[in-house]
Scaffold this active site. Sequence first.
Site, PDB file in Angstrom:
ATOM      1  N   ASP A 120      -9.966   3.440  14.492  1.00 40.83           N
ATOM      2  CA  ASP A 120     -10.239   3.373  13.134  1.00 40.83           C
ATOM      3  C   ASP A 120     -10.557   1.825  12.546  1.00 40.83           C
ATOM      4  O   ASP A 120      -9.884   1.118  11.964  1.00 40.83           O
ATOM      5  CB  ASP A 120      -8.679   3.499  12.395  1.00 40.83           C
ATOM      6  CG  ASP A 120      -8.735   3.828  10.891  1.00 40.83           C
ATOM      7  OD1 ASP A 120      -9.861   3.847  10.251  1.00 40.83           O
ATOM      8  OD2 ASP A 120      -7.653   3.703  10.324  1.00 40.83           O
ATOM      9  N   LYS A 133       5.637  -0.795   8.143  1.00 39.73           N
ATOM     10  CA  LYS A 133       5.068   0.363   8.047  1.00 39.73           C
ATOM     11  C   LYS A 133       5.851   1.547   8.176  1.00 39.73           C
ATOM     12  O   LYS A 133       6.437   1.819   9.159  1.00 39.73           O
ATOM     13  CB  LYS A 133       3.819   0.656   9.039  1.00 39.73           C
ATOM     14  CG  LYS A 133       2.890   1.575   8.838  1.00 39.73           C
ATOM     15  CD  LYS A 133       1.706   1.662   9.866  1.00 39.73           C
ATOM     16  CE  LYS A 133       0.736   2.599   9.710  1.00 39.73           C
ATOM     17  NZ  LYS A 133      -0.432   2.676  10.538  1.00 39.73           N
ATOM     18  N   HIS A 193       0.844  -1.186  -0.083  1.00 42.34           N
ATOM     19  CA  HIS A 193      -0.110   0.054   0.018  1.00 42.34           C
ATOM     20  C   HIS A 193       0.643   1.041  -0.222  1.00 42.34           C
ATOM     21  O   HIS A 193       2.100   1.354   0.323  1.00 42.34           O
ATOM     22  CB  HIS A 193      -0.826   0.020   1.129  1.00 42.34           C
ATOM     23  CG  HIS A 193      -1.714   1.151   1.456  1.00 42.34           C
ATOM     24  ND1 HIS A 193      -2.736   1.449   0.699  1.00 42.34           N
ATOM     25  CD2 HIS A 193      -1.684   2.178   2.425  1.00 42.34           C
ATOM     26  CE1 HIS A 193      -3.387   2.667   1.011  1.00 42.34           C
ATOM     27  NE2 HIS A 193      -2.702   3.019   2.091  1.00 42.34           N
ATOM     28  N   ASN A 216       0.472   9.051   1.031  1.00 36.91           N
ATOM     29  CA  ASN A 216       1.348  10.415   1.221  1.00 36.91           C
ATOM     30  C   ASN A 216       2.176  10.085   2.613  1.00 36.91           C
ATOM     31  O   ASN A 216       3.247  10.624   2.556  1.00 36.91           O
ATOM     32  CB  ASN A 216       0.470  11.593   1.223  1.00 36.91           C
ATOM     33  CG  ASN A 216       1.452  12.840   0.845  1.00 36.91           C
ATOM     34  OD1 ASN A 216       2.385  12.790   0.433  1.00 36.91           O
ATOM     35  ND2 ASN A 216       0.855  13.805   1.636  1.00 36.91           N
TER      36      ASN A 216
END
Length: 886
Positions: A366, A256, A234, A237
Amino acid sequence: MKLHYFQYCLADRLFYDAPGSREADRSPYTCPAPPAGRSWSTSDDGTWIHRMRQDRQPPPQGWKVHVSANLKSAQKVLDITSEYCLSAGISFKFLSHEGVFLARNAKYADRSASGKFITIYPASDDELHAILNELSERLDGLGGPYILSDLRWKDSPLYVRYGAFTIRYVRNERGEPVPAIEDPLGRLCPDRRDPVFSFPDWVRPPHFLRPLLEERSASGPPADFPFVIRSALHFSNGGGIYLAEDRASGAQVVLKEARPHAALDQDGRDAIARLRHEYDILTQLADVDAVVGLHGRFTAWEHEFLVQEYVGGGTLSTEMARRNPLARPDPDTAAKADFTRWALDITAQVERAIERLHDRGIAFGDLHPGNVLLRDDGRIALADFEVATRGDEDGHIGIGAPAFTPPDRRGAYAADRYALGCVKIAPFLPLTMLCALDTGTARSLVDAVEDLFPVPAGWGRDVLADLDLGPSPWAGTEEQMARSTALITGAEHRRPDQGDDRRPSASGRPDWLAIEASIARAIRESATPERPDRLFPGDVEQFTTSALGLAHGAAGVLYALAASGHGRHAGPEVWDMWEGWLLRRVREQRTPHRLGFYDGLHGIAYALEEIGLRDEALETLETAAPDEEHDALADGLFGGRSGIALNRLHFFRRLGDRSLLDAAVNHAQRLADRLTDPAARGAREAAGLLRGPSGSALLFVHLYRETGDHGYLDLAHQALERDLRSCVRLERDDTLLVDDGQRTLPYVADGSAGIGLVLDEFLRHRDHPPFTAAVARIRRAAQPELGIFPMLFQGNAGLLGLLTHLRRADGHDAHLEELITAKRDRLRWHMVGLRGEIAFPGDQLLRLSMDLATGSAGILLALAAVRDDHLPILPFLTRATATSTR
């Protein structure tokens, strides 16, 4: 998910709009006035403020300087840079206000533009060198995001890229106008702006940039980088997410990445701050089995990385899409029961995990199916804790997944419960995005799940309690929203003063004429003729491509209203005002127009003719004519030769002007040459009606009808066979869909439905059993009840249009009529209330759209085609029916 759509959601709660256009976000950046004695001009285009020296224009292209800044340093950076440029007499521009700054540096902003706060235009290489040396000292320590498209000057916040200084345009390989630079032979070529640094091979860099270029070309991962990156999972920005291998142990892990100063949230926090926060949260939850494992954190380059457990079973998002029986034709009771058991087990695990987090004093923040990972043994693992909050913290970072974020302000734990309710619905009907537009859709979705799946008694009650939704004041008053709901459900709520098109219907049975009329009113009432940039709200393409054309602009909406019989209902004065708006914008546009049928002048001309403005239509055709022979024009119906030729042929039939037929034949010959030339084919060409060979096939069928030349049918046959090679047959369902390398697509624009429409047109003139079999399989591909999007081009309305198109005048197909009725009824899942009327969400379901391709205008046209056996769902398609359904 198309991530760039998020930045068009910031300015308006109901409609897509230009980033930073909301007045509340317009905290302007200030710049001193130019010094006296020099001629300067100042202009504001809404995004940039330009300060250009008039007595010494910069060259048309060259090495420009971009200055990066962070949110806190932006005004200081501008003060220093503007003082330098004004005193030195150097032209520059800067972002106009903080709203634009946040939009361009948000998590899902364009990666190639992020960080560009000020642009400086040196007049020479010597001036460039001086700017870099002198400004880098003055701006030391004030930098912002790394500008991915540029070359960084040492360790400063200054970046350079070779590109255009003045605005010139050239048509790219698809025939679209794009910013241009000039090569050494004086030819214009595209000024490419990708999220990776490059420059034209004919450009010789200045000597002082060469060491940086050599260092860049020799650079790679640090020698001590502890992982081998195997693939990128993935990008945003804020950085990437990578599947990697530990050099020491050989174990698979997930990295990540976080970039400094990038991916700002609404509170101005960057990706680094959120990654460090996530590390702290995951450390605290290390003993919770339902949370993804944390292996560590490290820094490389200027970026920071989390090292996490690799969970090999995929995400709940992927798995629920693969398993849902409503995504297949003819789902049986056993399949629904099996799916229900699986979905209830997974969501129960998610609920227990959320409750355990809350017991530990942490709100996830989230929760959505993409953040629910599935282990191989069936257990779940929650991932992505960068916006998690502790129970004693006030506030919430507002960058969660829209379909799972409450539409109101509530506490963090309550927000998790809302997201949990959405997660319970999503495996069955992944449409909870609609609740942010109209909270009343929650009840409709829960009712639909309970009707379609064997969920236990009380399931819907518990889900609605989790959601805990009130009214939708942003979409209308409670009375207005109740009126919309009554129209959608077919209930008896009607005011006596609402006229014949709102008459009561049988309980629970929608009045489709009333629904059509309501959709048309919603479209008309959304018009903004006072705005110069758009007439009707639509897709984000209005702000990047055109707000005028047939697909996404005013021309398409006016055409759909008129063709469906709802045009002049607005009143002659209002309609005339809308026509005037479109004509003025066409005539006054300063940048080159696109030419194509759905994106440019030819579609506008077609619409003008259809709404009764022939002289203006012919004027528009003449405007398009000089550029039509451009070699770079694409082949397709959307923006290329097929659409242009079909439109020329259409006007020939209306006017009898032989030159129009000759122009269509000339375009057809070029298409035929490319069709039969193996060298002209790409490794993977576009497929489908709008951009694939089927658009050419439709032109060839029409030319056969016009000329009787069977050679055109031969060409149509060849083009259709080529498009069918992009399709794959799913044997378990006996369906045929386009395989684009990532997904299988049934839709009209780029899927098998569009190919099926042209196959049907062809089969009226020549029998070919393989084509007949393909149409039958494409028809089955259009059957499934579940469609994520309602839109005409890439959604359920287009599939409804295909089924309607397949009706025959010489026989009644009872099963086809059942499919049409069911497909039309399923459009109610996507209907939302808007001030007492009915509207539809556009692409990505994040905001409402009124345009032809993605919004209410296209769906209105599809609904009108169900009742009117002479109305095609799109121009140049022809109906073969003489029946009518209401």
